[in-house]
Design a protein around this motif. Structure first.
Motif, PDB file in Angstrom:
ATOM      1  N   THR A  27       0.864  -1.247   0.121  1.00  0.00           N
ATOM      2  CA  THR A  27       0.139   0.049   0.191  1.00  0.00           C
ATOM      3  C   THR A  27       0.828   1.349  -0.030  1.00  0.00           C
ATOM      4  N   GLU A  28       1.984   1.098   0.473  1.00  0.00           N
ATOM      5  CA  GLU A  28       2.856   2.546   0.555  1.00  0.00           C
ATOM      6  C   GLU A  28       3.625   2.460  -0.474  1.00  0.00           C
ATOM      7  N   TYR A  29       3.750   1.591  -1.520  1.00  0.00           N
ATOM      8  CA  TYR A  29       4.483   1.650  -2.842  1.00  0.00           C
ATOM      9  C   TYR A  29       3.921   2.573  -3.599  1.00  0.00           C
ATOM     10  N   ASN A  30       4.613   3.778  -3.569  1.00  0.00           N
ATOM     11  CA  ASN A  30       4.225   4.799  -4.531  1.00  0.00           C
ATOM     12  C   ASN A  30       5.547   6.010  -4.754  1.00  0.00           C
ATOM     13  N   PRO A  31       6.351   5.403  -5.873  1.00  0.00           N
ATOM     14  CA  PRO A  31       7.624   5.879  -5.920  1.00  0.00           C
ATOM     15  C   PRO A  31       7.399   7.424  -6.938  1.00  0.00           C
ATOM     16  N   SER A  32       8.186   8.258  -6.593  1.00  0.00           N
ATOM     17  CA  SER A  32       8.014   9.525  -7.293  1.00  0.00           C
ATOM     18  C   SER A  32       8.972   9.366  -8.914  1.00  0.00           C
ATOM     19  N   VAL A  33       9.627   8.450  -8.879  1.00  0.00           N
ATOM     20  CA  VAL A  33      10.581   8.294 -10.015  1.00  0.00           C
ATOM     21  C   VAL A  33       9.842   7.297 -11.132  1.00  0.00           C
ATOM     22  N   ASN A  35       9.955   5.635 -14.034  1.00  0.00           N
ATOM     23  CA  ASN A  35      10.191   4.252 -14.127  1.00  0.00           C
ATOM     24  C   ASN A  35      10.013   3.162 -13.155  1.00  0.00           C
ATOM     25  N   LEU A  36       9.844   3.710 -11.790  1.00  0.00           N
ATOM     26  CA  LEU A  36       9.569   2.612 -10.825  1.00  0.00           C
ATOM     27  C   LEU A  36       8.049   2.350 -10.630  1.00  0.00           C
ATOM     28  N   THR A  37       7.402   3.344 -11.138  1.00  0.00           N
ATOM     29  CA  THR A  37       5.763   3.112 -10.900  1.00  0.00           C
ATOM     30  C   THR A  37       5.182   1.696 -11.411  1.00  0.00           C
ATOM     31  N   ILE A  38       4.150   1.421 -10.923  1.00  0.00           N
ATOM     32  CA  ILE A  38       3.586  -0.041 -11.319  1.00  0.00           C
ATOM     33  C   ILE A  38       3.411   0.192 -12.934  1.00  0.00           C
ATOM     34  N   ALA A  39       2.732   1.099 -13.305  1.00  0.00           N
ATOM     35  CA  ALA A  39       2.558   1.061 -14.886  1.00  0.00           C
ATOM     36  C   ALA A  39       3.570   1.168 -15.767  1.00  0.00           C
ATOM     37  N   SER A  40       4.766   1.921 -15.316  1.00  0.00           N
ATOM     38  CA  SER A  40       6.207   1.783 -15.829  1.00  0.00           C
ATOM     39  C   SER A  40       6.499   0.312 -15.947  1.00  0.00           C
ATOM     40  N   LEU A  41       6.656  -0.282 -14.771  1.00  0.00           N
ATOM     41  CA  LEU A  41       7.123  -1.578 -14.522  1.00  0.00           C
ATOM     42  C   LEU A  41       6.400  -2.669 -15.553  1.00  0.00           C
ATOM     43  N   ASN A  42       4.971  -2.426 -15.680  1.00  0.00           N
ATOM     44  CA  ASN A  42       3.990  -3.319 -16.317  1.00  0.00           C
ATOM     45  C   ASN A  42       4.674  -3.268 -17.915  1.00  0.00           C
ATOM     46  N   GLN A 211      16.769  -3.543  -9.270  1.00  0.00           N
ATOM     47  CA  GLN A 211      17.629  -3.375  -8.238  1.00  0.00           C
ATOM     48  C   GLN A 211      16.999  -1.824  -7.681  1.00  0.00           C
ATOM     49  N   ASN A 212      16.527  -1.000  -8.222  1.00  0.00           N
ATOM     50  CA  ASN A 212      16.090   0.215  -7.743  1.00  0.00           C
ATOM     51  C   ASN A 212      14.719   0.145  -6.947  1.00  0.00           C
ATOM     52  N   VAL A 213      13.984  -0.906  -7.714  1.00  0.00           N
ATOM     53  CA  VAL A 213      12.532  -1.214  -6.811  1.00  0.00           C
ATOM     54  C   VAL A 213      12.773  -1.716  -5.543  1.00  0.00           C
ATOM     55  N   VAL A 217      11.725  -0.181  -2.070  1.00  0.00           N
ATOM     56  CA  VAL A 217      10.934  -0.646  -0.799  1.00  0.00           C
ATOM     57  C   VAL A 217      12.052  -0.699   0.433  1.00  0.00           C
ATOM     58  N   LYS A 218      13.207  -1.147   0.348  1.00  0.00           N
ATOM     59  CA  LYS A 218      14.128  -0.769   1.499  1.00  0.00           C
ATOM     60  C   LYS A 218      14.032   0.289   2.117  1.00  0.00           C
ATOM     61  N   SER A 219      13.768   1.665   1.494  1.00  0.00           N
ATOM     62  CA  SER A 219      13.788   2.999   1.994  1.00  0.00           C
ATOM     63  C   SER A 219      12.437   3.198   2.581  1.00  0.00           C
ATOM     64  N   VAL A 220      11.544   2.510   2.178  1.00  0.00           N
ATOM     65  CA  VAL A 220      10.102   2.934   2.523  1.00  0.00           C
ATOM     66  C   VAL A 220       9.622   1.874   3.828  1.00  0.00           C
ATOM     67  N   TYR A 221      10.199   0.734   3.637  1.00  0.00           N
ATOM     68  CA  TYR A 221       9.636  -0.297   4.790  1.00  0.00           C
ATOM     69  C   TYR A 221      10.954  -0.656   5.653  1.00  0.00           C
ATOM     70  N   GLY A 222      12.019  -0.323   5.182  1.00  0.00           N
ATOM     71  CA  GLY A 222      13.114  -0.925   6.254  1.00  0.00           C
ATOM     72  C   GLY A 222      13.857  -2.080   5.854  1.00  0.00           C
TER      73      GLY A 222
END
Length: 239
Positions: A27-33, A35-42, A211-213, A217-222
């Motif tokens: 739920t907290e996965y909401n990157p500002s970059v 190419n890391l957004t769900i749409a871009s990943l798909n 790797q950036n994804v 996730v590491k930066s958001v959740y620890g």
């Protein structure tokens, strides 16, 4: 190119899809970059999957062209021998006949026989060419044989496949078959380059994005969170 190597590329693409499925439920996965957004990943996943499919198609096209060329060239040596047999009954000058036979030796992969030395065996005296007979060389030698035939007015066989017209058509088939192999190989290689760019380009490739994804996730959740642990276990490899 090993099967394991190719499977590795497919595994990276499959794991990208697995990574997308995982972060989609965060739920907290909401990157500002972007190419890391769900749409871009798909979009990236779809592009990567498409290029892998296209590579299979181009590889199959190339294999078919190679097989087709092999089939066409299978008749070259026996056909050349039949031509020599036709020339043999025309009462040609020794020079002309020897020239034709010399070309045929090249097509067959043999050079002219030499006398057997008392100190060598029959096996050692064989003169099978040790150089690789390339398709281009074979076609070139056949072309020389055709040129010689056109200079022999008495060469008018009644056998359809031995006529000058038929032989020229066969020569064109030889040339075309190699051109098709070269074309399909070039197209296949171009797709490999495209695949490598999509999967492994710095910053934009599947590997770099994955790797950036994970870093996000590491930066958001620890670093010790269950969320990061799950995505960290999804492996990506550089080839």
């Amino acid at each position: 190119m090993s099967k394991q190597y190719e499977t590795g590329h497919a595994k990276n693409v499959a794991n990208l899809q697995k990574l997308i499925e995982q972060v989609t439920v965060y739920t907290e996965y909401n990157p500002s970059v972007v190419n890391l957004t769900i749409a871009s990943l798909n979009t990236l996943y779809s592009t990567a999957l498409t290029v892998l499919t296209e590579i299979k198609e181009k590889r199959n096209d190339n294999k078919y062209a190679i097989h087709n060329r092999q089939e066409i060239y299978e008749n070259l040596k026996p056909l050349s021998t039949r031509i020599i047999n036709q020339l043999d009954i025309l009462d040609l000058s020794k020079g002309t006949l020897d020239q034709a036979k010399s070309i045929n030796y090249l097509i067959q992969g043999y050079s002219k026989k030499k006398p057997v030395d008392n100190n060598e065996t029959l096996e050692e005296s064989r003169t099978i060419s040790t150089s690789r007979q390339s398709y281009t060389q074979l076609a070139d030698n056949f072309s020389k044989l055709l040129q010689l035939l056109t200079s022999v007015p008495s060469y008018t066989p009644n056998v359809a496949e031995l006529t000058i017209t038929s032989l020229n058509e066969y020569y064109e088939a030889l040339i075309t078959s190699t051109q098709k192999v070269d074309q399909t190989e070039a197209e296949f290689n171009a797709k490999l380059i495209e695949r490598n760019s999509i999967l492994y380009a710095d910053s934009t490739g599947v590997y770099a994005i994955a790797q950036n994804v994970k870093k996000y996730v590491k930066s958001v959740y620890g670093a010790i969170s269950a969320e990061y642990t799950r995505v960290a276990r999804i492996k990506f490899t550089v080839f």
